[in-house]
Design a protein around this motif. Structure first.
Motif, PDB file in Angstrom:
ATOM      1  N   ASP A  48     -29.083   2.118 -13.100  1.00 27.50           N
ATOM      2  CA  ASP A  48     -30.013   1.691 -13.623  1.00 27.50           C
ATOM      3  C   ASP A  48     -31.488   1.994 -12.306  1.00 27.50           C
ATOM      4  N   ASP A  49     -31.347   0.694 -11.748  1.00 31.25           N
ATOM      5  CA  ASP A  49     -32.187  -0.120 -11.345  1.00 31.25           C
ATOM      6  C   ASP A  49     -31.391  -0.717 -10.117  1.00 31.25           C
ATOM      7  N   PRO A  50     -31.667  -0.079  -9.071  1.00 38.72           N
ATOM      8  CA  PRO A  50     -30.868  -1.020  -7.528  1.00 38.72           C
ATOM      9  C   PRO A  50     -31.941  -1.956  -7.036  1.00 38.72           C
ATOM     10  N   LEU A  51     -33.124  -1.770  -6.717  1.00 40.82           N
ATOM     11  CA  LEU A  51     -33.625  -2.490  -6.405  1.00 40.82           C
ATOM     12  C   LEU A  51     -33.478  -4.393  -7.134  1.00 40.82           C
ATOM     13  N   ARG A  52     -32.520  -3.906  -8.756  1.00 41.79           N
ATOM     14  CA  ARG A  52     -32.061  -5.188  -9.015  1.00 41.79           C
ATOM     15  C   ARG A  52     -31.523  -6.283  -8.143  1.00 41.79           C
ATOM     16  N   ILE A  53     -30.509  -5.045  -7.353  1.00 48.00           N
ATOM     17  CA  ILE A  53     -29.913  -5.972  -5.745  1.00 48.00           C
ATOM     18  C   ILE A  53     -30.894  -7.018  -5.334  1.00 48.00           C
ATOM     19  N   LEU A  54     -31.821  -6.435  -4.891  1.00 50.03           N
ATOM     20  CA  LEU A  54     -32.929  -7.531  -4.165  1.00 50.03           C
ATOM     21  C   LEU A  54     -33.364  -8.333  -5.334  1.00 50.03           C
ATOM     22  N   ARG A  55     -33.442  -8.479  -5.778  1.00 50.62           N
ATOM     23  CA  ARG A  55     -34.140  -9.299  -6.843  1.00 50.62           C
ATOM     24  C   ARG A  55     -33.038 -10.437  -7.500  1.00 50.62           C
ATOM     25  N   ALA A  56     -31.656 -10.053  -7.313  1.00 50.02           N
ATOM     26  CA  ALA A  56     -30.415 -11.557  -7.777  1.00 50.02           C
ATOM     27  C   ALA A  56     -30.900 -12.101  -5.963  1.00 50.02           C
ATOM     28  N   VAL A  57     -30.761 -11.460  -4.999  1.00 48.26           N
ATOM     29  CA  VAL A  57     -30.937 -12.354  -3.515  1.00 48.26           C
ATOM     30  C   VAL A  57     -31.962 -12.972  -3.737  1.00 48.26           C
ATOM     31  N   ARG A  58     -33.315 -12.468  -4.192  1.00 54.51           N
ATOM     32  CA  ARG A  58     -34.580 -13.581  -4.083  1.00 54.51           C
ATOM     33  C   ARG A  58     -33.694 -14.481  -5.088  1.00 54.51           C
ATOM     34  N   PHE A  59     -33.860 -14.829  -6.237  1.00 56.16           N
ATOM     35  CA  PHE A  59     -33.398 -15.628  -7.006  1.00 56.16           C
ATOM     36  C   PHE A  59     -32.943 -16.515  -6.740  1.00 56.16           C
ATOM     37  N   GLU A  60     -31.548 -15.789  -6.408  1.00 56.31           N
ATOM     38  CA  GLU A  60     -30.285 -16.861  -5.867  1.00 56.31           C
ATOM     39  C   GLU A  60     -31.172 -17.712  -5.066  1.00 56.31           C
ATOM     40  N   GLN A  61     -31.692 -17.044  -3.840  1.00 57.82           N
ATOM     41  CA  GLN A  61     -32.138 -18.340  -2.995  1.00 57.82           C
ATOM     42  C   GLN A  61     -33.645 -18.918  -3.650  1.00 57.82           C
ATOM     43  N   ARG A  62     -34.276 -18.459  -4.190  1.00 59.27           N
ATOM     44  CA  ARG A  62     -35.410 -19.120  -4.701  1.00 59.27           C
ATOM     45  C   ARG A  62     -35.286 -20.279  -5.147  1.00 59.27           C
ATOM     46  N   TYR A  63     -33.853 -20.274  -6.089  1.00 62.29           N
ATOM     47  CA  TYR A  63     -33.856 -21.287  -7.197  1.00 62.29           C
ATOM     48  C   TYR A  63     -32.500 -21.512  -6.586  1.00 62.29           C
ATOM     49  N   GLY A  64     -31.068 -21.362  -5.173  1.00 63.24           N
ATOM     50  CA  GLY A  64     -30.650 -22.418  -5.177  1.00 63.24           C
ATOM     51  C   GLY A  64     -29.252 -23.060  -5.894  1.00 63.24           C
ATOM     52  N   PHE A  65     -29.658 -21.337  -6.346  1.00 69.33           N
ATOM     53  CA  PHE A  65     -28.428 -20.713  -7.638  1.00 69.33           C
ATOM     54  C   PHE A  65     -27.292 -19.515  -6.469  1.00 69.33           C
ATOM     55  N   ALA A  66     -26.155 -19.553  -7.668  1.00 66.54           N
ATOM     56  CA  ALA A  66     -25.220 -18.530  -6.879  1.00 66.54           C
ATOM     57  C   ALA A  66     -25.175 -17.307  -7.895  1.00 66.54           C
ATOM     58  N   ILE A  67     -24.752 -16.258  -7.176  1.00 65.90           N
ATOM     59  CA  ILE A  67     -24.973 -15.253  -8.451  1.00 65.90           C
ATOM     60  C   ILE A  67     -23.183 -15.113  -8.690  1.00 65.90           C
ATOM     61  N   GLU A  68     -23.028 -14.688 -10.102  1.00 65.48           N
ATOM     62  CA  GLU A  68     -22.052 -15.059 -10.976  1.00 65.48           C
ATOM     63  C   GLU A  68     -20.694 -13.873 -10.493  1.00 65.48           C
ATOM     64  N   ALA A  69     -19.814 -13.984 -10.452  1.00 59.50           N
ATOM     65  CA  ALA A  69     -18.780 -13.255  -9.922  1.00 59.50           C
ATOM     66  C   ALA A  69     -18.967 -12.225 -10.393  1.00 59.50           C
ATOM     67  N   GLU A  70     -18.669 -11.689 -11.989  1.00 60.50           N
ATOM     68  CA  GLU A  70     -18.507 -10.636 -11.946  1.00 60.50           C
ATOM     69  C   GLU A  70     -20.236  -8.706 -11.718  1.00 60.50           C
ATOM     70  N   THR A  71     -20.987  -9.882 -11.663  1.00 63.07           N
ATOM     71  CA  THR A  71     -22.766  -9.376 -11.047  1.00 63.07           C
ATOM     72  C   THR A  71     -22.283  -9.097  -9.719  1.00 63.07           C
ATOM     73  N   LEU A  72     -21.668  -9.901  -8.829  1.00 60.39           N
ATOM     74  CA  LEU A  72     -21.811 -10.032  -7.295  1.00 60.39           C
ATOM     75  C   LEU A  72     -20.755  -8.755  -6.897  1.00 60.39           C
ATOM     76  N   ASP A  73     -19.661  -8.347  -8.082  1.00 62.68           N
ATOM     77  CA  ASP A  73     -18.443  -7.491  -7.717  1.00 62.68           C
ATOM     78  C   ASP A  73     -19.827  -6.192  -8.358  1.00 62.68           C
ATOM     79  N   LEU A  74     -19.809  -6.805  -8.987  1.00 60.69           N
ATOM     80  CA  LEU A  74     -20.872  -5.314  -9.514  1.00 60.69           C
ATOM     81  C   LEU A  74     -22.428  -4.464  -8.198  1.00 60.69           C
ATOM     82  N   MET A  75     -22.866  -5.504  -7.023  1.00 60.91           N
ATOM     83  CA  MET A  75     -23.252  -5.684  -6.504  1.00 60.91           C
ATOM     84  C   MET A  75     -22.576  -4.682  -5.532  1.00 60.91           C
ATOM     85  N   HIS A  76     -21.732  -5.113  -5.042  1.00 64.29           N
ATOM     86  CA  HIS A  76     -20.965  -5.131  -3.653  1.00 64.29           C
ATOM     87  C   HIS A  76     -20.815  -3.771  -4.273  1.00 64.29           C
TER      88      HIS A  76
END
Length: 885
Positions: A623-651
């Motif tokens: 629906d909104d491909p730019l969420r891929i970029l935002r997921a990476v931004r938030f992951e690196q900003r906060y030192g979080f990890a992208i959840e496994a299923e979310t990462l599969d959806l990104m790939h």
């Protein structure tokens, strides 16, 4: 074939824009759809031979390209709209805001100026295109008509500059006079007389409203001109004329009040036009019935003008008359006040100003009570008084604050000069008003569903700045008054729980009409308001911050992948579900009865605790491909990890190349935000691991050499941030210099165009990558003089200098670069051209030659003081004269 076209019912701005576009796009066919405004038709009838209008009734094939002026809406093009559907190359020039393009234009030139003609004149001026007197006069007519001769609220400096340029080209004042205020026809005169006889004045919510009705047999063109004349006679806040012409009833309205946007306020009557002037047509009604409907609507929904009590500051800070001068001065200074009321046993007895206290201090009377220095003649007003009355008081009495006394004789509030100016500015600017919900109207309630509920009022009061701690309850209280519910949502709640620095802007969800609520809040708090009716969103920019972003609780659905969402009203839960990640879905009530209550339907707090980024549904990235970029931004900003299923959806989304479906503008905006993050390099590396770096930056592939350069860039940016330079390097072009360095010039330029970089940033990248190798070669020498070093590096930007640093391992070259950036870059002679003039030198090329030589001498230590500089110049001139001899 290329065409230039404008809208139906064309005015002078439309006609002038056509002619201006014809000069910019020679060889195009110029089309003016029927019908046009009466005064424009009269102009065309007289000057048809001078206008490059094409006699085109229809086109058998779609044009190769189209330039559309003074509109971007299909519905305003009439029968030509279908033909343009098949035209791929469309360029739009428009000035209507909010800007709405449904033509699918390739190039959009939309600016908030008073007239579309202004945008085209700016390009004509830039290209040095000479205009005839006739063309300049017509274009001036276009700007003057749409801006009320440069007096309407929407007029900008650019409109004034465009008119000035036209006057320089040559203007026929006679034509301006003839067509800006044309003489009335006999039918218009008769109608005007009838309208004057039928004027009725009403006082509604402190506003003077004029309504006049008439019935005539024949159609009369230009009735809106008659309303303008009538409005000037009656001087009303809001004016209407209602005229029956045959079977149709014509209505026109005008306002002088900046807080009314008639296109929004009178929307129930299907009006069209501008915020200050609208028209509408009706069938199956009569003027008397429409008059009754309008009066009923105004009495129910016309907002009152602001009163003094609505903008007053409360509670009022006062001083007792027995307080010593020294203590009073400290109190005012601590609160940053210029003055305050003085009381005796609670009763108002005077006003003391900072200036009065300073006089006492200079007289060594710090210990004396303030009653000896206060002004006992206190000018007061009532909370019910108008702002105009308060302004008159301040002007007549030269005072900076007016205490408000209520009916009981008690001090109710105080209005300062800054309060008044802020709210008068609000009134003077274009605003809007949407009707408030009436008692009994349905109001959306919080959606049902499982949620984690808690109260975070203590967290808000502990972590938010003091100003926001007071602002949020005020917003909640105002929402109750307006019959809506409001919630603080998104980033600020996320960052409160994470303990991250809070965002500068605040996001809110409104159960009700967010645009109407923001407009009413603007009346209370001031600031500037922008709204987007299509999406039910509004932004209020408060003076000194913060920015308040408000949305109507809504549900979004996507008609196609990567398309802009379609919007419909929804509950709070539905609104939160449309957001990108669970950590951004929390909401906090600001309402008085449950202030601080947390709504967490989608386990945002749990994911913060688990330090993970998780989407809410499987098609989120589609629906909104730019969420891929935002997921990476938030992951690196906060030192979080992208959840496994979310990462599969990104790939999966990356493999399906969904990012290629996003518009250049949206993608460029999202990429730009990467370089505002604390660690842009970590985000770029994550993109590379996700195999999407080359998708975002075509032909850019990760390599050890490139990552090494980028690491050096990262460290040098940290180094530069510690320097006390007036200007810091721009992060995005600094990183892009290194990222694009290995590409060919054409590949580099293609990426720059894709990213829609500014001309300045593009030039920084292109020149840095082009000139860095030669600079490195020149720097690869021992014992360079400072002047030689400066000669090599002076034309490089800071971003270019950091690129050179990253390209070499030579400590000598790196020390040269740091020496230049830290010291040599800022070396300037103390004398200037004026000093050379005082020495008897005539201005000319010799000035530059002398100052350049002097700068070299300063850099190399040959001179070190202003006196040395003068002696150097004199010596240089003497040697030069001897050479001449």
């Amino acid at each position: 074939m290329n065409i230039i076209i404008t809208h139906k019912h064309g005015d002078f701005d439309a006609l002038a824009s056509l002619i201006a576009a014809a000069r910019l796009y020679p060889g195009s066919r110029v089309i003016l759809p029927d019908p046009v405004q009466p005064n424009v038709q009269s102009f065309i009838n007289l000057y048809r031979d001078l206008l490059p209008l094409s006699e085109v009734k229809e086109l058998s094939n779609p044009p190769e390209s189209a330039i559309v002026v003074d509109t971007a809406r299909k519905e305003r093009l009439g029968e030509w709209a279908d033909l343009l559907e098949k035209t791929e190359d469309i360029t739009v020039y428009d000035h209507h805001h909010p800007f709405e393009d449904d033509l699918g234009a390739r190039v959009i030139k939309a600016e908030a100026v008073g007239a579309a003609t202004t945008l085209l004149i700016e390009e004509i001026k830039a290209k040095n295109i000479a205009l005839t007197e006739f063309e300049a006069t017509l274009m001036a007519l276009g700007i003057y008509e749409d801006t009320g001769c440069l007096t309407y609220e929407l007029t900008t400096e650019r409109d004034v500059a465009a008119v000035a340029f036209l006057w320089q080209q040559g203007i026929s004042v006679r034509l301006l006079q003839e067509f800006l205020r044309p003489s009335l026809s006999s039918k218009q005169k008769n109608l005007l007389e009838e309208l004057i006889r039928n004027v009725r004045l009403h006082e509604i919510n402190q506003r003077k409203v004029m309504i006049s009705c008439a019935v005539i047999g024949d159609y009369v063109k230009g009735a809106a001109v008659l309303l303008q004349l009538l409005d000037e006679i009656e001087d009303a806040n809001l004016s209407f004329i209602i005229v029956q012409m045959g079977d149709n009833v014509y209505m026109a309205a005008r306002t002088r009040d900046g807080d009314l946007d008639l296109t929004a306020f009178l929307a129930p009557f299907n009006v069209k036009g501008h915020p200050a002037a609208v028209t509408a047509h009706f069938k199956a009604t009569v003027p008397a019935e429409l008059n009754k409907r309008i009066l009923s609507f105004l009495r129910a929904y016309l907002p009152p003008l602001l009163k003094a009590g609505e903008i007053a500051s409360r509670p009022v800070f006062t001083l007792e008359d027995s307080v010593p001068v020294s203590e009073a001065a400290r109190a005012l200074s601590g609160k940053n006040f210029k003055g305050c009321p003085v009381t005796e046993k609670g009763a108002l007895v005077g006003v003391i100003s900072e200036r009065d206290l300073q006089k006492a201090v200079r007289g060594n009377l710090e210990h004396a009570p303030v009653k000896g220095f206060m002004n006992r003649t206190v000018i007061t007003a009532s909370p019910e008084d108008s702002l105009t009355y308060l302004r008159r008081l301040m002007v007549e009495h030269n005072i900076g604050r007016v205490p408000l006394i209520d009916e009981a004789g008690k001090l109710d509030g105080i209005v300062t000069r800054s309060d008044l100016l802020r709210h008068l500015d609000l009134i003077d600017r274009r605003g809007r008003f949407i009707k408030k919900p009436r008692e009994g109207d349905p109001v959306d309630k919080v959606g049902s569903g499982t949620m984690v509920s808690d109260n975070i009022a203590d967290l808000i009061n502990r972590e938010l700045p003091g100003r926001l701690q007071g602002l949020l309850p005020l917003i909640g209280s105002h929402a109750s008054e307006q019959g809506v519910s409001i919630y603080l949502v998104g980033g600020v709640i996320r960052d409160l729980f994470i303990g991250f620095p809070l965002p500068a802007d605040l996001d809110f969800v409104v159960l009700g009409d967010a645009v109407a609520f923001a407009a009413s809040l603007q009346q209370k708090l001031g600031g500037k308001l922008k709204h987007f009716e299509q999406f039910g969103t509004a932004t209020l920019f408060l003076k000194g911050g913060p920015r308040l972003d408000m949305v109507t609780a809504r549900r979004e659905y996507y008609a196609a992948p990567a398309a802009l969402p379609q919007v419909e009203k929804a509950s709070l839960k539905n609104d939160l579900f449309r957001r990108d990640f669970s950590i951004n879905t929390m909401a906090c009530s600001l309402m008085k009865d449950n202030y601080g209550e947390l709504y967490d339907y989608f386990d945002g707090r749990r994911d913060i605790h688990r330090k993970q980024i998780r989407v809410l549904y499987k098609l989120s990235f589609v629906d909104d491909p730019l969420r891929i970029l935002r997921a990476v931004r938030f992951e690196q900003r906060y030192g979080f990890a992208i959840e496994a299923e979310t990462l599969d959806l990104m790939h999966n989304a990356v493999e399906k190349k969904v990012l290629k479906q996003v518009s250049r503008q949206r993608l460029a905006h999202e990429l730009r935000q990467i370089y505002d993050e604390p660690e842009p390099l970590m985000i770029l590396k994550r993109f590379a691991r996700l195999k999407m770096l080359h998708i975002l930056y075509p032909r850019v592939y990760a390599s050890k050499v490139n990552w090494k350069r980028l690491e050096e860039i990262r460290e040098m940016l940290k180094w530069s941030a510690e320097r006390k330079w007036e200007k810091q390097p721009d992060t995005e072009p600094t990183y892009l210099n290194s990222l694009l360095y290995d590409l060919e010039k054409g590949e580099r330029f293609a990426i720059i165009r894709k990213l829609q970089l500014s001309k300045e940033s593009a030039e920084v990248i292109l020149s840095s990558c082009r000139n860095a190798p030669a600079a490195l070669e020149k720097l690869d020498k021992e014992g360079l003089y400072p002047s030689e070093l400066a000669a090599v590096l002076r034309d490089f930007s800071l971003e270019g200098l950091l690129l050179i640093y990253s390209l070499t391992d030579s400590e000598r070259i790196r020390s040269y670069l740091k020496l230049y950036m830290n010291n040599l870059k800022f070396v300037r002679p103390s004398i200037c051209g004026e000093d050379l003039k005082k020495l008897g030198l005539e201005p000319g090329p010799l000035y530059t030659e002398i100052l350049d030589k002097l700068k070299e001498a300063l850099l190399d230590g040959a001179v070190s003081s202003p006196q040395d500089e003068i002696e150097f110049v004199l010596s240089y001139l003497q040697n030069d004269n001897q050479k001449g001899d």
